[in-house]
Scaffold this active site. Structure first.
Site, PDB file in Angstrom:
ATOM      1  N   ASP A  19       0.774  -1.304  -0.285  1.00 25.54           N
ATOM      2  CA  ASP A  19       0.362   0.350  -0.041  1.00 25.54           C
ATOM      3  C   ASP A  19       0.643   1.049   0.374  1.00 25.54           C
ATOM      4  OD1 ASP A  19       0.649   0.994   3.097  1.00 25.54           O
ATOM      5  OD2 ASP A  19      -1.552   0.038   3.306  1.00 25.54           O
ATOM      6  N   GLU A  42      -5.977   2.461  -0.354  1.00 25.48           N
ATOM      7  CA  GLU A  42      -4.789   2.294  -0.550  1.00 25.48           C
ATOM      8  C   GLU A  42      -3.846   0.638  -0.857  1.00 25.48           C
ATOM      9  OE1 GLU A  42      -4.276   3.426   2.765  1.00 25.48           O
ATOM     10  OE2 GLU A  42      -5.661   4.378   1.632  1.00 25.48           O
TER      11      GLU A  42
END
Length: 157
Positions: free
Chosen positions: A35, A78
């Site tokens: 991420d 994300e």
């Protein structure tokens, strides 16, 4: 839709498929969970439009580095998951390190001046898991280890 990669449901469905193949044929399977580091700050300071552009670029970079048989999915805000069939842990760590390095070296100022984006990545490989969730948990634990180690790095479980 935004990133043009698999979504969470599709990623997990394909993960289950690859896990069955690995179990039946005794072939390797590795996962990279990654991420965007400090992504909230991107959204908060540059706006969600810039955040979306960062997510799209992360998807483009990771897709360009993988084989056609690999699956790249965005599984959370994300957070991304890369499925690497027929790749053992050592090779998956190499791939993850290359990805982390490539993203750190990318010229993010093309998106926004003074932007510098990095990722943290966790690697896990199939050993004898009978279900997907313990394998995903290993990848998540490795990702959290990478974040705890200062971000912009790879850890493996």
């Amino acid at each position: 839709e935004l990133t043009k990669v698999a979504n969470r449901r599709d990623s997990h469905s394909q993960s289950n498929y690859f896990l069955k193949i690995a179990q039946q044929s005794s072939t390797p399977l590795s996962l990279i969970s990654f991420d965007a580091d400090n992504f909230k700050a991107v959204n908060d300071t540059l706006g969600h439009d810039m955040g979306d552009k960062v997510l799209v670029k992360l998807a483009v970079i990771s897709t360009s580095m993988m084989r056609d048989t690999d699956v790249i999915g965005r599984v959370g805000g994300e957070e991304f998951l890369i499925l690497l069939p027929n790749i053992d842990k050592a090779k998956a760590i190499e791939i993850a390190n290359r990805l982390v390095e490539t993203i750190a070296k990318y010229d993010w100022s093309q998106i926004s001046p003074n932007l510098h984006q990095t990722i943290s990545a966790g690697v896990a490989s199939y050993t004898n898991e009978t279900e997907l969730s313990p394998l995903l948990l290993k990848a998540d634990k490795a990702l959290y280890s990478a974040k705890a180690a200062g971000r912009n790095c790879v850890k493996a479980e």
